[in-house]
Design an enzyme around this catalytic site. Structure first.
Site, short mmCIF file in Angstrom:
data_model
loop_
_atom_site.label_atom_id
_atom_site.label_comp_id
_atom_site.label_asym_id
_atom_site.label_seq_id
_atom_site.Cartn_x
_atom_site.Cartn_y
_atom_site.Cartn_z
N ASP A 83 0.85 -1.20 0.00
CA ASP A 83 0.00 0.00 0.00
C ASP A 83 0.88 1.25 0.00
O ASP A 83 1.76 1.38 0.85
CB ASP A 83 -0.88 -0.05 1.27
CG ASP A 83 -1.94 1.04 1.29
OD1 ASP A 83 -2.42 1.43 0.21
OD2 ASP A 83 -2.31 1.48 2.40
N HIS A 84 0.66 2.13 -0.95
CA HIS A 84 1.46 3.37 -1.07
C HIS A 84 2.96 3.10 -1.08
O HIS A 84 3.72 3.67 -0.27
CB HIS A 84 1.11 4.36 0.05
CG HIS A 84 -0.27 4.91 -0.09
ND1 HIS A 84 -0.63 5.82 -1.05
CD2 HIS A 84 -1.41 4.63 0.58
CE1 HIS A 84 -1.92 6.10 -0.95
NE2 HIS A 84 -2.41 5.37 0.02
N GLU B 259 -0.98 5.69 -8.80
CA GLU B 259 -1.77 6.81 -8.26
C GLU B 259 -1.42 8.13 -8.94
O GLU B 259 -0.26 8.43 -9.19
CB GLU B 259 -1.51 6.95 -6.75
CG GLU B 259 -2.19 8.18 -6.14
CD GLU B 259 -2.21 8.20 -4.61
OE1 GLU B 259 -2.17 7.12 -4.00
OE2 GLU B 259 -2.24 9.30 -4.06
N HIS C 279 -6.98 10.27 3.85
CA HIS C 279 -6.72 9.22 4.83
C HIS C 279 -7.08 9.71 6.23
O HIS C 279 -6.98 10.91 6.51
CB HIS C 279 -5.24 8.82 4.83
CG HIS C 279 -4.82 8.10 3.60
ND1 HIS C 279 -3.78 8.51 2.81
CD2 HIS C 279 -5.28 6.95 3.03
CE1 HIS C 279 -3.63 7.66 1.81
NE2 HIS C 279 -4.52 6.71 1.91
N GLY C 280 -7.45 8.77 7.09
CA GLY C 280 -7.74 9.14 8.48
C GLY C 280 -9.17 9.62 8.63
O GLY C 280 -10.00 9.47 7.73
N HIS D 67 -9.28 5.31 -1.90
CA HIS D 67 -8.50 5.30 -0.65
C HIS D 67 -9.28 6.08 0.41
O HIS D 67 -10.29 6.72 0.11
CB HIS D 67 -7.13 5.95 -0.89
CG HIS D 67 -6.16 5.04 -1.57
ND1 HIS D 67 -5.11 4.45 -0.91
CD2 HIS D 67 -6.11 4.57 -2.83
CE1 HIS D 67 -4.44 3.68 -1.74
NE2 HIS D 67 -5.03 3.74 -2.93
N GLY D 68 -8.78 6.01 1.63
CA GLY D 68 -9.41 6.80 2.70
C GLY D 68 -10.83 6.37 2.99
O GLY D 68 -11.72 7.20 3.23
N ASN E 82 -10.22 1.07 0.18
CA ASN E 82 -9.21 0.86 1.23
C ASN E 82 -9.71 1.35 2.58
O ASN E 82 -10.20 2.47 2.70
CB ASN E 82 -7.95 1.68 0.89
CG ASN E 82 -7.19 1.12 -0.28
OD1 ASN E 82 -7.69 0.30 -1.04
ND2 ASN E 82 -5.95 1.56 -0.44
N THR F 186 -7.93 3.14 9.11
CA THR F 186 -8.14 3.82 10.39
C THR F 186 -9.32 3.25 11.17
O THR F 186 -9.24 3.09 12.40
CB THR F 186 -8.34 5.33 10.16
OG1 THR F 186 -7.22 5.81 9.40
CG2 THR F 186 -8.43 6.10 11.45
P1 13P Z 1 -8.21 5.17 5.98
O1 13P Z 1 -7.15 5.00 7.02
O2 13P Z 1 -8.73 6.54 5.93
O3 13P Z 1 -9.30 4.14 6.09
O4 13P Z 1 -7.51 4.95 4.56
C1 13P Z 1 -6.92 3.71 4.24
C2 13P Z 1 -6.19 3.78 2.96
O5 13P Z 1 -6.55 4.48 2.05
C3 13P Z 1 -5.02 2.91 2.81
O6 13P Z 1 -4.31 3.19 1.65
#
Ligand code: 13P
Length: 287
Positions: free
Chosen positions: A84-85, A135, A177-178, A207-208, A229, A232
């Site tokens: 991931d990333h 990405e 994210h988060g 994502h996020g 994805n 968090t």
């Molecule tokens: P969150 O932590 O916001 O759920 O995002 C996860 C993510 O995008 C992992 O690449």
């Protein structure tokens, strides 16, 4: 059953549902996600950030653990072990470690450099039978030290990178994210539609996933998102459940200090969260 993400995402995209990509941090996390996927007969992607990979003693350790667990637990649903990333260097490390899928995140490079590096990694990954995500248009927020301001991707840039033959595309559509701030504007569906028009039917990645309202997630899936994805949210429910155990003084009675007992409520909380997400994404019974 370890496999690449390619086929499961093509099926998801054609079937108008999405596969959840859940980040793993340790053995409990991995076991909880694999067991839930098996129980619900859902395909699943295990996401490993560079930070989590380091925490788990490196990508070789992660790969060995996931492969052994997949076999020992008798997992028959499709499972992709996915970076991931990833950085350029991290991508090569995961390819060597036996991951089945990688994400090269070159979104912080100028677009020509992102394209050049992605092109090289597409060729290596495909030669060795891995799937690859790229990405453009950085996802906002912070994940394991990767910080980005968040932006909406340029559909033309999306097309350029998709033309390299990648298997899935992460493109910023206002997601971060988060935990989302209270004044978050929501996903930009106009951007998503424009990206879809420019790129055709490549599986798109959202994502996020934490905290995006269910109706927005469903709409994004209807517009071509085939991978969502989540990280968090699993961390939050895990920690809250372990906190509840300690605060109820359960560690003080009948050998409640046993780490397997302490972590059990957290593991169950992850299972419940993953189940909730798989139901929302529509991947239940799609293995
Ligand atoms: P969150 O932590 O916001 O759920 O995002 C996860 C993510 O995008 C992992 O690449």
């Amino acid at each position: 059953m370890l496999t690449t993400a390619k086929e499961m995402l093509q099926k998801a995209e054609a079937g108008h549902y999405a596969v959840g990509a859940f980040n793993i941090n340790n053995l409990e996390w991995t076991k909880a996600i694999l067991q839930t996927a098996q129980e619900l007969q859902s395909p699943v992607i295990l996401g490993v950030s560079e930070g989590a990979g380091k925490y788990m003693c490196g990508f070789n350790t992660v790969s060995a653990m996931v492969k052994a667990m997949d076999s020992e637990l008798g997992i028959t649903v499709p499972v992709a072990l996915h970076l991931d990333h990833g950085t350029y260097e991290g991508s090569y490390k995961c390819i060597k470690a036996g991951f089945t899928s990688i994400m090269f995140d070159g979104s912080h490079y100028p677009i020509d450099e992102n394209i050049e590096k992605t092109k090289e990694l597409v060729s290596v990954a495909h030669h060795l039978g891995l799937s690859i995500e790229a990405e453009v248009g950085a996802i906002g927020g912070e994940e394991d030290g990767v910080i980005a301001a968040g932006e909406c991707a340029d559909p033309e840039e999306c097309k350029r990178i998709t033309d390299l033959g990648i298997d899935m595309l992460a493109a910023g559509i206002g997601n971060i994210h988060g935990v989302y701030p209270p004044n978050w504007a929501g996903l930009s569906f106009d951007t998503l539609k424009a990206i879809r028009e420019a790129t055709g039917d490549i599986p798109l990645v959202l994502h996020g996933g934490t905290g995006i309202p269910d109706d927005q997630v469903k709409k994004a899936i209807s517009l071509g998102v085939a991978k969502v994805n989540v990280n968090t949210e699993c961390q939050i429910v895990f920690t809250a459940a372990v906190r509840g155990y300690i605060e109820a003084d359960k560690d003080k009675v009948s050998k409640g200090f046993d780490p397997r007992k302490v972590l059990a409520p957290g593991t169950e909380a992850i299972k419940a969260k993953v189940k909730e997400k798989m139901e929302l994404f529509g991947s239940v019974g799609k293995a």
